[in-house]
Design an enzyme around this catalytic site. Structure first.
Site, PDB file in Angstrom:
ATOM      1  N   LYS A  34     -75.303 -94.330  68.118  1.00 23.58           N
ATOM      2  CA  LYS A  34     -73.860 -94.627  68.132  1.00 23.58           C
ATOM      3  C   LYS A  34     -73.152 -94.059  69.364  1.00 23.58           C
ATOM      4  O   LYS A  34     -72.137 -94.591  69.786  1.00 23.58           O
ATOM      5  CB  LYS A  34     -73.205 -94.094  66.864  1.00 23.58           C
ATOM      6  CG  LYS A  34     -73.175 -92.582  66.793  1.00 23.58           C
ATOM      7  CD  LYS A  34     -72.523 -92.084  65.517  1.00 23.58           C
ATOM      8  CE  LYS A  34     -72.466 -90.563  65.562  1.00 23.58           C
ATOM      9  NZ  LYS A  34     -72.430 -89.939  64.258  1.00 23.58           N
ATOM     10  N   ARG A 126     -67.699 -82.394  54.825  1.00 20.33           N
ATOM     11  CA  ARG A 126     -67.612 -83.791  55.221  1.00 20.33           C
ATOM     12  C   ARG A 126     -68.248 -84.571  54.079  1.00 20.33           C
ATOM     13  O   ARG A 126     -67.854 -84.385  52.933  1.00 20.33           O
ATOM     14  CB  ARG A 126     -68.263 -84.040  56.593  1.00 20.33           C
ATOM     15  CG  ARG A 126     -67.606 -85.236  57.288  1.00 20.33           C
ATOM     16  CD  ARG A 126     -68.131 -85.502  58.674  1.00 20.33           C
ATOM     17  NE  ARG A 126     -69.356 -86.271  58.661  1.00 20.33           N
ATOM     18  CZ  ARG A 126     -69.776 -86.998  59.681  1.00 20.33           C
ATOM     19  NH1 ARG A 126     -69.069 -87.073  60.781  1.00 20.33           N
ATOM     20  NH2 ARG A 126     -70.914 -87.653  59.609  1.00 20.33           N
TER      21      ARG A 126
HETATM   22  C1  LIG Z   1     -73.449 -88.987  64.446  1.00 20.30           C
HETATM   23  C2  LIG Z   1     -74.258 -88.450  63.359  1.00 20.30           C
HETATM   24  C3  LIG Z   1     -75.404 -87.688  63.642  1.00 20.30           C
HETATM   25  C4  LIG Z   1     -75.825 -87.322  65.068  1.00 20.30           C
HETATM   26  O1  LIG Z   1     -75.080 -86.225  65.532  1.00 20.30           O
HETATM   27  P1  LIG Z   1     -75.351 -85.580  66.974  1.00 20.30           P
HETATM   28  O2  LIG Z   1     -74.484 -84.384  67.000  1.00 20.30           O
HETATM   29  O3  LIG Z   1     -74.976 -86.605  67.984  1.00 20.30           O
HETATM   30  O4  LIG Z   1     -76.790 -85.231  67.058  1.00 20.30           O
HETATM   31  C5  LIG Z   1     -76.165 -87.252  62.575  1.00 20.30           C
HETATM   32  N1  LIG Z   1     -75.814 -87.532  61.287  1.00 20.30           N
HETATM   33  C6  LIG Z   1     -74.711 -88.246  60.987  1.00 20.30           C
HETATM   34  C7  LIG Z   1     -74.385 -88.521  59.564  1.00 20.30           C
HETATM   35  C8  LIG Z   1     -73.902 -88.725  62.002  1.00 20.30           C
HETATM   36  O5  LIG Z   1     -72.809 -89.426  61.694  1.00 20.30           O
END
Ligand SMILES: *Cc1c(COP(=O)(O)O)cnc(C)c1O
Length: 348
Positions: A34, A126
């Protein structure tokens, strides 16, 4: 048009570096796409590795990703999108039984098995069921659903509450895993322990053995962990570089003249008088990236930006009109530039 230079080879090396460390330790990874809008060229690099999953938070991105790997939806799915979800992804992270029941119906209609990872909130506040309220009933109910497979449980840390992963935090997840496995006589394949903020523990050999999977975006893109923001040894922090051209270069004062009101974004402005300086205007603006997300490589200072101009003090350099200035980027910078339609992408 400014250029986003993407070094696919460095991205690949970042992927391989963590992949080897994790696989040697019998843990799997999800490569999260993403942060760069699931760019097709970078997806191709993930495809060359043995990383098992590609994860994204947007169904639109998941749909366009071409891969044989398992696709994972990261954002808790909307009830209104379950039909699209089961077609676009193999796995999703979930926290609401009602939604999971709807996913089961959609999977049944399409003759599919959809896998879910049940999210547990360990205090970051969260997504997920709050660990203190965890109830085996939800798992029993999930196990009854014919077109749902419970792939495992997971958690997200350092996201909202800034909670840093630790053995104590992960022990809460370990208790829940043991509770599920012992009472319901099942084996959970995936215990997904978080994001790039857990890399630091992993590198110190202190990542709880219960965690057999991490979902990694930022560390692959920027070569750093996110609990403390430190660089990871032997990884690249310059997979993405922004190149912006100087369209005006003049010696001007540092103080605006006349009565001061608001800038183009409605913010009250103030300045420090540093005398005259060599000021450059670069052809990039807030429509593409916020100045705070730019990390100058040279000894220059970012003064500010409007929607389509960036002002920099380049007094300490020999730049000329028409030269290109380079910047490293923050995660937010990579995200906004990758998805901006005004930016040229060049792969190297
Ligand atoms: C975006 C996301 C990640 C990745 O996080 P990073 O800090 O970019 O490694 C992992 N888990 C969820 C649920 C996310 O939304």
């Amino acid at each position: 048009m400014a250029t986003l230079k993407i070094n696919v080879g460095k991205y690949y090396e970042n992927l391989r570096h963590l992949e080897q460390l994790f696989h040697n330790d019998n843990r799997t990874l999800m490569a999260v796409s993403k942060g760069f809008g699931a760019d097709e060229e970078l997806i191709k690099e993930i495809n060359k590795t043995n990383i098992k999953y590609i994860a994204d938070s947007s169904i639109k991105n998941l749909k366009k990703i071409k891969t044989d790997k398992l696709k994972v939806m990261l954002r808790i799915p909307k009830i209104s999108e379950v039909s699209e979800l089961v077609l676009a992804s193999d796995v999703s992270l979930n926290s609401e039984l009602e939604t999971i029941i709807k996913i089961n119906e959609a999977a049944k209609q399409n003759n599919l098995i959809h896998r879910i990872i049940l999210m547990i909130d360990l205090g970051d506040l969260r997504e997920g069921m709050f660990y203190k309220d965890f109830d085996l009933k939800i798992v029993e109910n999930i196990l009854k659903l014919e077109n749902i497979e419970l792939l495992g449980i997971g958690t997200n840390l350092t996201c909202y509450g800034g909670v840093i992963p630790s053995i104590e935090v992960y022990n809460k997840l370990l208790n829940i895993k043991e509770n599920i496995e012992d009472k319901l006589k099942i084996n959970l394949e995936v215990i997904s322990g978080g994001n790039s903020s857990a890399i630091n523990l992993f590198m110190k050999n202190e990542l709880s053995p219960v965690i057999n999977n991490l979902r990694i975006g930022e560390a692959f893109i920027l070569g750093r962990e996110t609990a403390y923001g430190s660089k990871i040894k032997d990884m690249h922090d310059d997979v993405f570089i922004l190149e912006a051209e100087i369209v005006e270069l003049k010696i001007k004062p540092s103080m605006p003249e006349g009565e001061l009101g608001f800038d183009a974004f409605g913010n009250k402005v103030s300045f420090v008088d540093k005398g005259e300086m060599k000021r450059a205007i670069l052809a990039i603006g807030k429509q593409d990236v916020y100045p705070n997300d730019l990390i100058p490589i040279d000894d220059i200072e970012i003064l500010g930006a409007s929607s389509d101009h960036l002002l920099v003090d380049i007094s300490k350099t020999n730049y000329k009109l028409g030269d290109k200035v380079l910047f490293k980027l923050t995660y937010g910078g990579v995200l906004s530039l990758s998805t901006s339609t005004y930016i040229n992408k060049v792969y190297e």
